[in-house]
Scaffold this motif. Structure first.
Motif, PDB file in Angstrom:
ATOM      1  N   UNK A  94      -3.576 -15.038   9.974  1.00  0.00           N
ATOM      2  CA  UNK A  94      -2.394 -14.399  10.554  1.00  0.00           C
ATOM      3  C   UNK A  94      -1.754 -13.413   9.595  1.00  0.00           C
ATOM      4  N   UNK A  95      -1.713 -13.772   8.307  1.00  0.00           N
ATOM      5  CA  UNK A  95      -1.143 -12.882   7.302  1.00  0.00           C
ATOM      6  C   UNK A  95      -1.981 -11.602   7.194  1.00  0.00           C
ATOM      7  N   UNK A  96      -3.287 -11.746   7.127  1.00  0.00           N
ATOM      8  CA  UNK A  96      -4.161 -10.571   7.001  1.00  0.00           C
ATOM      9  C   UNK A  96      -4.083  -9.689   8.242  1.00  0.00           C
ATOM     10  N   UNK A  97      -3.978 -10.314   9.396  1.00  0.00           N
ATOM     11  CA  UNK A  97      -3.895  -9.533  10.629  1.00  0.00           C
ATOM     12  C   UNK A  97      -2.625  -8.696  10.657  1.00  0.00           C
ATOM     13  N   UNK A  98      -1.570  -9.219  10.051  1.00  0.00           N
ATOM     14  CA  UNK A  98      -0.295  -8.502  10.074  1.00  0.00           C
ATOM     15  C   UNK A  98      -0.171  -7.447   8.987  1.00  0.00           C
ATOM     16  N   UNK A  99      -0.738  -7.712   7.809  1.00  0.00           N
ATOM     17  CA  UNK A  99      -0.469  -6.826   6.675  1.00  0.00           C
ATOM     18  C   UNK A  99      -1.683  -6.063   6.137  1.00  0.00           C
ATOM     19  N   UNK A 100      -2.872  -6.546   6.379  1.00  0.00           N
ATOM     20  CA  UNK A 100      -4.037  -5.937   5.735  1.00  0.00           C
ATOM     21  C   UNK A 100      -4.339  -4.536   6.252  1.00  0.00           C
ATOM     22  N   UNK A 101      -3.921  -4.202   7.445  1.00  0.00           N
ATOM     23  CA  UNK A 101      -4.207  -2.851   7.951  1.00  0.00           C
ATOM     24  C   UNK A 101      -3.450  -1.800   7.141  1.00  0.00           C
ATOM     25  N   UNK A 102      -2.214  -2.065   6.807  1.00  0.00           N
ATOM     26  CA  UNK A 102      -1.420  -1.136   6.001  1.00  0.00           C
ATOM     27  C   UNK A 102      -1.653  -1.335   4.503  1.00  0.00           C
ATOM     28  N   UNK A 103      -2.081  -2.532   4.160  1.00  0.00           N
ATOM     29  CA  UNK A 103      -2.325  -2.858   2.747  1.00  0.00           C
ATOM     30  C   UNK A 103      -3.736  -3.439   2.644  1.00  0.00           C
ATOM     31  N   UNK A 104      -4.723  -2.586   2.526  1.00  0.00           N
ATOM     32  CA  UNK A 104      -6.112  -3.043   2.581  1.00  0.00           C
ATOM     33  C   UNK A 104      -6.426  -4.106   1.538  1.00  0.00           C
ATOM     34  N   UNK A 105      -7.315  -5.014   1.943  1.00  0.00           N
ATOM     35  CA  UNK A 105      -7.721  -6.114   1.062  1.00  0.00           C
ATOM     36  C   UNK A 105      -8.729  -5.615   0.031  1.00  0.00           C
ATOM     37  N   UNK A 106      -8.454  -5.869  -1.201  1.00  0.00           N
ATOM     38  CA  UNK A 106      -9.343  -5.545  -2.332  1.00  0.00           C
ATOM     39  C   UNK A 106      -9.677  -4.046  -2.424  1.00  0.00           C
ATOM     40  N   UNK A 107      -8.658  -3.234  -2.289  1.00  0.00           N
ATOM     41  CA  UNK A 107      -8.825  -1.792  -2.504  1.00  0.00           C
ATOM     42  C   UNK A 107      -9.114  -1.562  -3.993  1.00  0.00           C
ATOM     43  N   UNK A 108     -10.192  -0.868  -4.342  1.00  0.00           N
ATOM     44  CA  UNK A 108     -10.544  -0.684  -5.761  1.00  0.00           C
ATOM     45  C   UNK A 108      -9.520   0.107  -6.556  1.00  0.00           C
ATOM     46  N   UNK A 109      -8.625   0.818  -5.877  1.00  0.00           N
ATOM     47  CA  UNK A 109      -7.626   1.587  -6.619  1.00  0.00           C
ATOM     48  C   UNK A 109      -6.434   0.724  -7.051  1.00  0.00           C
TER      49      UNK A 109
END
Length: 228
Positions: A94-109
């Protein structure tokens, strides 16, 4: 001649009786001596023929000795909880569904190291061989990083000692030990903070920079990792 011979005949029997008496006395005395000597040696041989009590008791005493007690094994260090399989097991669906689109998971930057404190970063790197790193968001003004590490009791104590030096607030929460340090407060707003959580041999180190509420973030992680 005849009278002298008869006198000799009378004397001879008397002398013969004397010698017989002397012989009897000698025999009796010899017999007594032999009996005394025989009795003395007989008693000595009887004493030597029976085994001594101490000699017969020695084998039984040795056999009855009980073996020494086996020392109890020393208690081993508790086995830490297993690390999550990957970062999708650190944050809830649920957390990833809500926030991961705007805050990608494991972005290398995303270059957040889990802390802005060099000593804390050094402790994080010291346990990197048993660690999972997860990030949310990329390069920019907001984002988060989470380090989940297996630690020994000694390593946990070292982290807690450092947190105390940094002025962290620690409490028993969420079935573990929760510590938080505010690292940036600007224009009346908490903008950056770090959370350290310890439970069952795991150390969760979360760094947030203008990203969500510090309480909601760590609560979701703890419930996801530990299932409660």
């Amino acid at each position: 001649m005849t009278e002298h011979s008869s006198e000799q005949d009378v004397v001879r029997p008397r002398r013969t009786g004397l010698w017989v008496a002397i012989a009897l006395v000698v025999v009796v005395i010899a017999g007594l001596i032999i009996a005394a000597v025989s009795g003395a040696f007989g008693g000595g041989s009887g004493a030597s023929s029976s085994p001594s009590a101490s000699a017969s008791a020695s084998p039984s005493a040795t056999a009855s000795e009980s073996p020494s007690a086996t020392p109890e094994p020393s208690a081993s260090a508790p086995v830490p909880a297993a690390l999550p399989a990957d970062c999708t097991a650190v944050y809830s669906p649920g957390f990833l569904a809500e926030y991961a689109e705007r805050n990608p998971l494991n972005d290398p930057t995303n270059q957040l190291d889990g802390s802005s404190d060099d000593k804390t970063i050094a402790l994080i790197k010291a346990v990197s061989d048993k660690q999972l790193r997860c990030t949310l968001g990329g390069a920019g003004e907001s984002g988060a990083s989470t380090f989940v590490s297996q630690v020994t009791p000694e390593q946990q104590a070292a982290v807690l000692a450092l947190l105390a030096e940094r002025g962290a607030t620690c409490d028993a929460e969420l079935d573990g030990t929760l510590c938080q340090v505010l690292t940036l407060h600007y224009e009346g707003i908490d903008r950056a903070w770090e959370t350290s959580y310890f439970r069952d041999g795991l150390w969760i180190q979360a760094e947030q920079v203008q990203f969500l509420d510090k309480r909601d973030f760590i609560t979701d992680i703890v419930h996801t990792v530990f299932g409660s």
